[in-house]
Motif scaffolding. Structure first.
Motif, short mmCIF file in Angstrom:
data_model
loop_
_atom_site.label_atom_id
_atom_site.label_comp_id
_atom_site.label_asym_id
_atom_site.label_seq_id
_atom_site.Cartn_x
_atom_site.Cartn_y
_atom_site.Cartn_z
N ARG A 102 0.66 5.54 19.84
CA ARG A 102 0.41 4.47 19.04
C ARG A 102 0.16 3.23 19.80
NH1 ARG A 102 2.84 3.09 13.21
NH2 ARG A 102 0.90 2.34 12.37
N ARG A 112 0.65 14.05 13.32
CA ARG A 112 1.10 13.79 11.90
C ARG A 112 1.21 15.26 11.23
NH1 ARG A 112 -0.66 8.59 10.53
NH2 ARG A 112 0.97 8.87 8.99
N PRO A 113 2.32 16.00 11.69
CA PRO A 113 2.79 17.36 10.85
C PRO A 113 3.09 16.89 9.71
CG PRO A 113 4.25 16.62 12.56
CD PRO A 113 3.20 15.71 12.71
N VAL A 114 3.31 17.94 8.78
CA VAL A 114 4.01 17.94 7.61
C VAL A 114 4.79 19.22 7.29
CG1 VAL A 114 2.02 16.55 6.20
CG2 VAL A 114 1.70 19.21 6.53
N LYS A 143 0.90 -1.10 0.25
CA LYS A 143 -0.04 -0.14 0.07
C LYS A 143 0.97 1.27 -0.06
CE LYS A 143 -1.58 1.43 4.22
NZ LYS A 143 -1.52 2.80 4.54
N ASN A 144 1.99 1.41 0.96
CA ASN A 144 2.79 2.39 1.09
C ASN A 144 3.64 2.78 -0.18
OD1 ASN A 144 1.16 3.06 3.28
ND2 ASN A 144 2.80 2.47 4.91
N HIS A 162 7.78 18.59 4.79
CA HIS A 162 7.43 18.45 3.51
C HIS A 162 7.33 19.88 2.87
CE1 HIS A 162 4.69 14.56 3.55
NE2 HIS A 162 5.10 14.88 4.69
N ARG A 194 -4.53 10.71 5.10
CA ARG A 194 -3.50 11.67 5.05
C ARG A 194 -2.54 11.39 4.03
NH1 ARG A 194 -1.84 13.55 8.59
NH2 ARG A 194 0.34 13.13 8.14
N VAL A 242 8.48 6.48 17.03
CA VAL A 242 8.17 7.08 15.79
C VAL A 242 6.89 8.05 15.91
CG1 VAL A 242 7.59 6.94 13.39
CG2 VAL A 242 9.46 5.49 14.18
N ILE A 277 -2.96 8.18 15.36
CA ILE A 277 -1.63 7.62 16.21
C ILE A 277 -0.80 8.81 16.27
CG2 ILE A 277 -1.63 5.39 14.95
CD1 ILE A 277 0.02 6.40 12.95
N THR A 301 14.10 14.94 10.87
CA THR A 301 13.52 13.71 11.13
C THR A 301 13.45 12.81 9.86
OG1 THR A 301 12.41 11.82 12.57
CG2 THR A 301 11.20 14.08 11.40
N THR A 349 7.41 0.67 12.81
CA THR A 349 6.27 1.23 13.80
C THR A 349 5.14 0.66 13.61
OG1 THR A 349 4.91 3.00 14.79
CG2 THR A 349 6.18 3.41 12.67
N ASP A 350 5.01 0.25 12.13
CA ASP A 350 3.75 -0.28 11.54
C ASP A 350 3.27 -1.83 12.07
OD1 ASP A 350 3.51 1.38 8.40
OD2 ASP A 350 3.31 1.84 10.38
N GLU A 370 13.28 3.73 3.55
CA GLU A 370 11.89 2.65 3.42
C GLU A 370 12.34 1.94 1.97
OE1 GLU A 370 10.76 4.04 7.28
OE2 GLU A 370 11.90 5.01 5.43
C1 EPZ Z 1 4.51 6.78 6.59
O1 EPZ Z 1 3.64 7.58 7.05
C2 EPZ Z 1 3.59 5.39 6.46
N1 EPZ Z 1 2.28 5.83 5.57
C3 EPZ Z 1 2.76 4.95 7.93
O2 EPZ Z 1 2.29 4.17 7.64
C4 EPZ Z 1 4.09 4.72 8.75
O3 EPZ Z 1 3.58 4.57 9.88
C5 EPZ Z 1 5.33 6.01 8.74
O4 EPZ Z 1 5.46 6.39 7.34
C6 EPZ Z 1 6.38 5.59 9.56
O5 EPZ Z 1 7.19 4.58 8.89
C7 EPZ Z 1 2.55 5.88 4.12
O6 EPZ Z 1 3.60 5.79 3.77
C8 EPZ Z 1 1.40 6.14 3.18
P1 EPZ Z 1 6.57 10.04 8.48
P2 EPZ Z 1 4.18 9.08 7.27
O7 EPZ Z 1 6.45 11.41 8.08
O8 EPZ Z 1 5.00 9.44 5.97
C9 EPZ Z 1 7.26 13.32 11.92
C10 EPZ Z 1 0.29 2.61 7.72
O9 EPZ Z 1 -0.13 2.09 8.72
N2 EPZ Z 1 7.25 14.15 10.97
O10 EPZ Z 1 7.69 9.09 8.35
O11 EPZ Z 1 3.13 10.13 7.54
C11 EPZ Z 1 5.94 12.36 12.23
O12 EPZ Z 1 5.43 13.02 13.22
C12 EPZ Z 1 0.79 3.87 7.98
O13 EPZ Z 1 0.49 2.23 6.63
C13 EPZ Z 1 7.28 15.53 11.16
O14 EPZ Z 1 7.78 15.86 12.26
O15 EPZ Z 1 5.29 9.46 8.59
C14 EPZ Z 1 6.54 11.13 12.87
O16 EPZ Z 1 6.86 11.34 14.26
C15 EPZ Z 1 0.54 4.61 9.21
N3 EPZ Z 1 7.32 16.48 10.18
C16 EPZ Z 1 7.80 11.12 11.99
O17 EPZ Z 1 8.14 12.26 11.44
C17 EPZ Z 1 6.86 15.96 8.98
O18 EPZ Z 1 6.87 16.91 8.16
C18 EPZ Z 1 7.80 9.80 10.95
O19 EPZ Z 1 6.69 10.25 10.21
C19 EPZ Z 1 6.37 14.81 8.73
C20 EPZ Z 1 6.82 13.77 9.74
#
Ligand code: EPZ
Length: 425
Positions: free
Chosen positions: A330, A121-123, A22-23, A126, A92, A326, A118, A160, A303-304, A188
């Motif tokens: 959660r 989820r900031p962006v 999926k991801n 990005h 998201r 992470v 969980i 991060t 974490t998943d 990943e």
């Molecule tokens: C991806 O989410 C996956 N989703 C998630 O899977 C997965 O749990 C996660 O990566 C971690 O491996 C998809 O790929 C669609 P991150 P993502 O940005 O990209 C912080 C599932 O169950 N962060 O890697 O949203 C954030 O808060 C889903 O399939 C910022 O601070 O996760 C977190 O603590 C759930 N600022 C850490 O980074 C940002 O701009 C990792 O988040 C972005 C993230």
């Protein structure tokens, strides 16, 4: 809303085929916005999140044909650069259209995804990266508005490792003027799969899968076809299903080399595992022992898979400390597992599991995709019947889960009761 009932206690035996990731599929579908014409994507999992991404691409004006595990997308011409809130709030990962829209069309308006079960989820990473590439990024009434005549290459450091952040920036940089370096990039396998698809279309990317990715922008991308990699989290979930029921299962069409951390932890707990190139054989006859787990960005423990391992550790002898590094909250599955008789204490970002507990079936509430998977696994091991409510969360990331588990001998039934609510995160 649908619910699923499980009568536990049967050791699972047999073979299960693993579907596409999926991801990986989500960013790959979003990347068709970068142009080039019709792309045929195969091994696409038939899960709600992927259907949602297809709907979003359709709203943007792309031609989307999704049949079984095959998606045919033509985003050569689009009619809108707006990703609306009522769709983004259900998934998201919709934020993955931001980078491609900005890179190809010079503008994008994407609703802020908002938090979910969980975490917040900031962006911000990005947006900071896109701003470094010359985009004018603002927030207005809950929407991200981004504009750029043409993005320019930049040196970007992510505080991060962010999976979708790295994917957004890599896609945006593919069409930028000049070279972009993403430092502290996420590593990943899904990022590598996206990079491979982009490179087939003419993108110039080096270092995907490492923490430094260099992208030399090109004027345009061509079309290509792509077969999505197997889903390492679906695979891990079925391994734990075999382990928690003390059964013997074989996974077909998976990638053991994407699952090192999980396989090592299962072996440490006493599970017998043999791997071949695209197969994993698990045998969990002997008692399991408690182990410590710390979730980390890839290649660390995913974490998943945390909720699934918490469920497994309830049946292991001794104490297990599972630390979630992470996401900030959660452990939604823990309360429900305790209602089934598990002995788990949550202290900050650690869950301390004392086993073995004889779990008893109970009505439980699913809260997010992977927590729901953890509850299904607990139900497979519990004495008696477990009823899982709000089971629509599972459909976001698992294709035909009940059918695949029945194929391994589980007693599990989905009871259809209307549709899921609109705002599922
Ligand atoms: C991806 O989410 C996956 N989703 C998630 O899977 C997965 O749990 C996660 O990566 C971690 O491996 C998809 O790929 C669609 P991150 P993502 O940005 O990209 C912080 C599932 O169950 N962060 O890697 O949203 C954030 O808060 C889903 O399939 C910022 O601070 O996760 C977190 O603590 C759930 N600022 C850490 O980074 C940002 O701009 C990792 O988040 C972005 C993230």
């Amino acid at each position: 809303m649908d619910r699923t009932t499980i009568t536990g206690g049967t050791p699972l035996r047999g073979e299960v085929q693993i579907g596409g990731a999926k991801n990986a599929a989500l960013p790959i579908l979003a990347s068709t916005i970068l142009g080039g014409g019709e792309c045929v994507i195969t091994n696409v999992p038939r899960v709600v999140d992927v259907v949602t991404m297809g709907k979003l691409l359709g709203i943007l004006g792309a031609k989307v044909h999704h049949e079984g595990n095959r998606a045919v997308i033509n985003a050569e011409v689009i009619t809108s650069t707006q990703a609306p809130y009522d769709l983004v709030k259900t998934m998201r990962a919709s934020v993955l259209v931001l980078g491609p829209l900005l890179a190809r069309w010079g503008e994008a308006t994407v609703s802020m995804p908002g938090g979910c079960a969980i975490g917040s989820r900031p962006v911000n990473l990005h947006l900071a990266g896109l701003a470094k590439m010359g985009a004018d990024v603002s927030m207005e009434h809950g929407y991200i508005r981004a504009k750029a005549k043409r993005l320019t290459g930049a040196q970007i450091y992510c505080d991060t490792p962010t999976v979708t952040g790295t994917e957004n920036l890599m896609m945006a940089a593919s069409l930028a003027q000049g070279t972009t370096v993403i430092e502290n990039a996420a590593k990943e396998p899904e990022i590598v799969d996206l990079a491979n698809f982009l490179m087939k279309r003419g993108a110039r990317i080096d270092g995907a899968g490492s923490d430094v990715i260099t992208i030399e922008g090109v004027r345009e991308l061509q079309r290509s076809d792509h077969d999505v990699i197997p889903d390492r989290i679906e695979a891990g979930t079925y391994l734990v299903a075999g382990a928690i029921t003390r059964g013997a299962v074989t996974l077909n069409r998976c990638r053991p080399n994407h699952m090192d951390a999980l396989l090592m932890k299962l072996r440490e707990a006493g599970v017998e595992i043999q791997v071949e190139k695209e197969q994993i054989h698990l045998n969990a006859g002997s008692p399991l022992k408690g182990i410590d787990i710390r979730t980390l960005p890839y290649p660390g423990f995913p974490t998943d898979m945390q909720a699934q391992m918490v469920a497994l550790m309830t049946s292991a002898e001794g104490t297990s400390v599972i630390t979630e590094t992470v996401f900030e909250s959660r452990f939604m599955h823990v309360e429900e597992l305790r209602r089934m008789g598990a002995d788990i204490k949550v202290e900050g970002n650690r869950a301390v599991v004392t086993g073995p507990s004889r779990l008893a079936g109970a009505p439980v509430m699913a809260s997010d995709l992977r927590a729901s998977a953890g509850l299904v696994l607990a139900g497979l091991a519990a004495e008696g019947t477990t009823e899982i409510l709000r089971v629509y969360h599972l459909d976001r990331g698992y294709e035909r889960m009940e059918e695949k588990l029945r194929g391994l001998g589980a007693t599990i039934t989905r009871h259809k009761e209307g549709t899921a609510p609109a705002d599922i995160h």
